[in-house]
Design a protein around this motif. Structure first.
Motif, PDB file in Angstrom:
ATOM      1  N   TRP A 173      54.403  44.691  -4.335  1.00 28.79           N
ATOM      2  CA  TRP A 173      55.858  44.621  -4.402  1.00 28.79           C
ATOM      3  C   TRP A 173      56.386  44.117  -3.061  1.00 28.79           C
ATOM      4  O   TRP A 173      55.814  44.410  -2.010  1.00 28.79           O
ATOM      5  CB  TRP A 173      56.419  46.013  -4.697  1.00 28.79           C
ATOM      6  CG  TRP A 173      57.897  46.033  -4.914  1.00 28.79           C
ATOM      7  CD1 TRP A 173      58.551  45.880  -6.101  1.00 28.79           C
ATOM      8  CD2 TRP A 173      58.917  46.221  -3.926  1.00 28.79           C
ATOM      9  NE1 TRP A 173      59.899  45.954  -5.909  1.00 28.79           N
ATOM     10  CE2 TRP A 173      60.156  46.158  -4.580  1.00 28.79           C
ATOM     11  CE3 TRP A 173      58.902  46.417  -2.554  1.00 28.79           C
ATOM     12  CZ2 TRP A 173      61.365  46.300  -3.911  1.00 28.79           C
ATOM     13  CZ3 TRP A 173      60.107  46.552  -1.886  1.00 28.79           C
ATOM     14  CH2 TRP A 173      61.317  46.499  -2.564  1.00 28.79           C
ATOM     15  N   ASN A 174      57.498  43.363  -3.093  1.00 25.69           N
ATOM     16  CA  ASN A 174      58.099  42.940  -1.822  1.00 25.69           C
ATOM     17  C   ASN A 174      59.611  42.861  -1.920  1.00 25.69           C
ATOM     18  O   ASN A 174      60.177  42.815  -3.021  1.00 25.69           O
ATOM     19  CB  ASN A 174      57.474  41.624  -1.328  1.00 25.69           C
ATOM     20  CG  ASN A 174      57.845  40.447  -2.181  1.00 25.69           C
ATOM     21  OD1 ASN A 174      58.964  39.956  -2.096  1.00 25.69           O
ATOM     22  ND2 ASN A 174      56.920  39.980  -3.017  1.00 25.69           N
ATOM     23  N   MET A 175      60.263  42.835  -0.777  1.00 23.94           N
ATOM     24  CA  MET A 175      61.726  42.869  -0.699  1.00 23.94           C
ATOM     25  C   MET A 175      62.412  41.635  -1.292  1.00 23.94           C
ATOM     26  O   MET A 175      63.603  41.674  -1.553  1.00 23.94           O
ATOM     27  CB  MET A 175      62.185  43.047   0.752  1.00 23.94           C
ATOM     28  CG  MET A 175      62.177  44.489   1.207  1.00 23.94           C
ATOM     29  SD  MET A 175      63.221  45.589   0.216  1.00 23.94           S
ATOM     30  CE  MET A 175      64.843  44.979   0.611  1.00 23.94           C
ATOM     31  N   SER A 176      61.673  40.568  -1.528  1.00 24.11           N
ATOM     32  CA  SER A 176      62.310  39.396  -2.143  1.00 24.11           C
ATOM     33  C   SER A 176      62.750  39.706  -3.572  1.00 24.11           C
ATOM     34  O   SER A 176      63.535  38.966  -4.156  1.00 24.11           O
ATOM     35  CB  SER A 176      61.369  38.187  -2.130  1.00 24.11           C
ATOM     36  OG  SER A 176      60.301  38.372  -3.037  1.00 24.11           O
ATOM     37  N   TYR A 177      62.273  40.817  -4.135  1.00 24.91           N
ATOM     38  CA  TYR A 177      62.667  41.224  -5.485  1.00 24.91           C
ATOM     39  C   TYR A 177      64.064  41.845  -5.515  1.00 24.91           C
ATOM     40  O   TYR A 177      64.618  42.075  -6.579  1.00 24.91           O
ATOM     41  CB  TYR A 177      61.679  42.238  -6.051  1.00 24.91           C
ATOM     42  CG  TYR A 177      60.258  41.766  -6.206  1.00 24.91           C
ATOM     43  CD1 TYR A 177      59.908  40.418  -6.188  1.00 24.91           C
ATOM     44  CD2 TYR A 177      59.234  42.690  -6.378  1.00 24.91           C
ATOM     45  CE1 TYR A 177      58.592  40.005  -6.334  1.00 24.91           C
ATOM     46  CE2 TYR A 177      57.913  42.287  -6.538  1.00 24.91           C
ATOM     47  CZ  TYR A 177      57.606  40.944  -6.512  1.00 24.91           C
ATOM     48  OH  TYR A 177      56.306  40.555  -6.666  1.00 24.91           O
TER      49      TYR A 177
ATOM     50  N   GLN B 275      67.379  47.896  -5.508  1.00 20.44           N
ATOM     51  CA  GLN B 275      68.517  46.965  -5.486  1.00 20.44           C
ATOM     52  C   GLN B 275      69.833  47.708  -5.652  1.00 20.44           C
ATOM     53  O   GLN B 275      70.802  47.452  -4.930  1.00 20.44           O
ATOM     54  CB  GLN B 275      68.344  45.924  -6.601  1.00 20.44           C
ATOM     55  CG  GLN B 275      69.508  44.933  -6.673  1.00 20.44           C
ATOM     56  CD  GLN B 275      69.149  43.751  -7.534  1.00 20.44           C
ATOM     57  OE1 GLN B 275      68.197  43.041  -7.239  1.00 20.44           O
ATOM     58  NE2 GLN B 275      69.911  43.531  -8.595  1.00 20.44           N
TER      59      GLN B 275
ATOM     60  N   ASN C 289      70.808  49.539  -2.561  1.00 17.65           N
ATOM     61  CA  ASN C 289      71.291  48.602  -1.558  1.00 17.65           C
ATOM     62  C   ASN C 289      72.711  48.144  -1.899  1.00 17.65           C
ATOM     63  O   ASN C 289      73.594  48.118  -1.024  1.00 17.65           O
ATOM     64  CB  ASN C 289      70.347  47.398  -1.454  1.00 17.65           C
ATOM     65  CG  ASN C 289      70.756  46.466  -0.350  1.00 17.65           C
ATOM     66  OD1 ASN C 289      70.836  46.855   0.808  1.00 17.65           O
ATOM     67  ND2 ASN C 289      71.042  45.224  -0.701  1.00 17.65           N
TER      68      ASN C 289
ATOM     69  N   ASP D  17      68.027  41.742  -4.623  1.00 12.05           N
ATOM     70  CA  ASP D  17      69.152  40.866  -4.316  1.00 12.05           C
ATOM     71  C   ASP D  17      69.874  41.367  -3.064  1.00 12.05           C
ATOM     72  O   ASP D  17      70.135  42.559  -2.921  1.00 12.05           O
ATOM     73  CB  ASP D  17      70.133  40.848  -5.498  1.00 12.05           C
ATOM     74  CG  ASP D  17      71.360  40.028  -5.202  1.00 12.05           C
ATOM     75  OD1 ASP D  17      71.268  38.792  -5.210  1.00 12.05           O
ATOM     76  OD2 ASP D  17      72.423  40.636  -4.923  1.00 12.05           O
ATOM     77  N   GLN D  18      70.210  40.438  -2.174  1.00 12.54           N
ATOM     78  CA  GLN D  18      70.859  40.791  -0.905  1.00 12.54           C
ATOM     79  C   GLN D  18      72.331  40.376  -0.863  1.00 12.54           C
ATOM     80  O   GLN D  18      72.938  40.344   0.201  1.00 12.54           O
ATOM     81  CB  GLN D  18      70.099  40.132   0.255  1.00 12.54           C
ATOM     82  CG  GLN D  18      68.649  40.546   0.351  1.00 12.54           C
ATOM     83  CD  GLN D  18      68.456  42.018   0.665  1.00 12.54           C
ATOM     84  OE1 GLN D  18      69.207  42.597   1.442  1.00 12.54           O
ATOM     85  NE2 GLN D  18      67.463  42.622   0.054  1.00 12.54           N
ATOM     86  N   ASN D  19      72.901  40.056  -2.007  1.00 11.55           N
ATOM     87  CA  ASN D  19      74.294  39.630  -2.086  1.00 11.55           C
ATOM     88  C   ASN D  19      75.219  40.715  -1.533  1.00 11.55           C
ATOM     89  O   ASN D  19      74.942  41.905  -1.681  1.00 11.55           O
ATOM     90  CB  ASN D  19      74.634  39.347  -3.552  1.00 11.55           C
ATOM     91  CG  ASN D  19      75.786  38.393  -3.704  1.00 11.55           C
ATOM     92  OD1 ASN D  19      76.763  38.462  -2.979  1.00 11.55           O
ATOM     93  ND2 ASN D  19      75.640  37.494  -4.655  1.00 11.55           N
TER      94      ASN D  19
ATOM     95  N   LYS E 255      58.112  42.658 -10.188  1.00 15.92           N
ATOM     96  CA  LYS E 255      59.397  42.055  -9.812  1.00 15.92           C
ATOM     97  C   LYS E 255      60.560  42.679 -10.586  1.00 15.92           C
ATOM     98  O   LYS E 255      61.610  42.959 -10.036  1.00 15.92           O
ATOM     99  CB  LYS E 255      59.365  40.548 -10.047  1.00 15.92           C
ATOM    100  CG  LYS E 255      60.658  39.843  -9.675  1.00 15.92           C
ATOM    101  CD  LYS E 255      60.578  38.339  -9.950  1.00 15.92           C
ATOM    102  CE  LYS E 255      61.788  37.601  -9.466  1.00 15.92           C
ATOM    103  NZ  LYS E 255      63.039  38.025 -10.045  1.00 15.92           N
TER     104      LYS E 255
ATOM    105  N   SER F 297      62.133  48.098  -8.393  1.00 18.55           N
ATOM    106  CA  SER F 297      62.986  47.000  -7.917  1.00 18.55           C
ATOM    107  C   SER F 297      64.448  47.273  -8.238  1.00 18.55           C
ATOM    108  O   SER F 297      65.333  47.080  -7.397  1.00 18.55           O
ATOM    109  CB  SER F 297      62.559  45.666  -8.553  1.00 18.55           C
ATOM    110  OG  SER F 297      61.281  45.284  -8.128  1.00 18.55           O
TER     111      SER F 297
END
Length: 188
Positions: free
Chosen positions: A94-98, A41, A44, A100-102, A32, A37
């Motif tokens: 690992w997954n995309m919930s790690y 992030q 993104n 932040d999509q702010n 995480k 990660s």
């Protein structure tokens, strides 16, 4: 924007094989609070940041995080750890919930500050788990870089809150580049 350079960001020296510690280091590879990660992030956030200098800063730091990930991979292999995949030390993928999509600049930077703080805590914990001098140096180096990134993200938040004109954010790029020279001279 990105380019590959064969030399590692910092040398990785391991005195003794320690497969269990190699397993622990997977947290930094695919966990995480891993380098993966962070890099994902920041890329993104870079894509959603309007200020071009903050985009550049996020890109520079994302590229550095990928370099850190490569160091972790080398350390895991030298320790005789498990095959590399995007999992944590418990084997959880690992997954995309790690990530932040702010979309708000302050929110993005706050999430980035928090990611750096969590990574630093993890490095500090793992520093205490090894007696290998080479690994301790590497972990100390990586922790110090997390501090630099956190400082720059905090400073960027302050500049935004103060209404600083976008072109003055170039100072963050200069400070980032200077931090690389300072880190090189630490003699870690």
């Amino acid at each position: 924007m990105f380019s590959y350079s064969k030399p590692l960001f910092y040398p990785v020296h391991v005195q003794l094989r320690d497969p269990l510690f190699g397993q622990v280091l997977l947290e930094h590879y695919g966990g995480k609070d891993s380098e993966y990660s962070a890099a994902t992030q920041y890329l993104n956030h870079r894509s959603n940041m309007h200020n071009r200098y903050l985009r550049d800063l996020l890109g520079l730091i994302a590229a550095e995080e990928m370099g850190h990930m490569e160091m972790i991979a080398v350390a895991i292999k030298k320790l005789g750890g498990p095959p590399l995949s995007y999992v944590n030390s418990q084997g959880v993928p690992w997954n995309m919930s790690y990530v932040d999509q702010n979309l708000d600049p302050i929110g993005m930077l706050q999430a980035d500050v928090e990611a750096e703080a969590r990574a630093r805590i993890l490095y500090d914990q793992h520093f205490e788990m090894t007696n290998d001098p080479g690994l301790k140096k590497m972990i100390k180096f990586l922790g110090s870089r997390e501090d630099v990134h956190k400082h720059l993200f905090l400073k960027a938040q302050i500049l935004i809150l103060q209404g600083t004109p976008p072109e003055q954010f170039i100072e963050l790029i200069h400070e980032y580049k200077m931090s690389l020279q300072t880190t090189d001279n630490l003699g870690l």
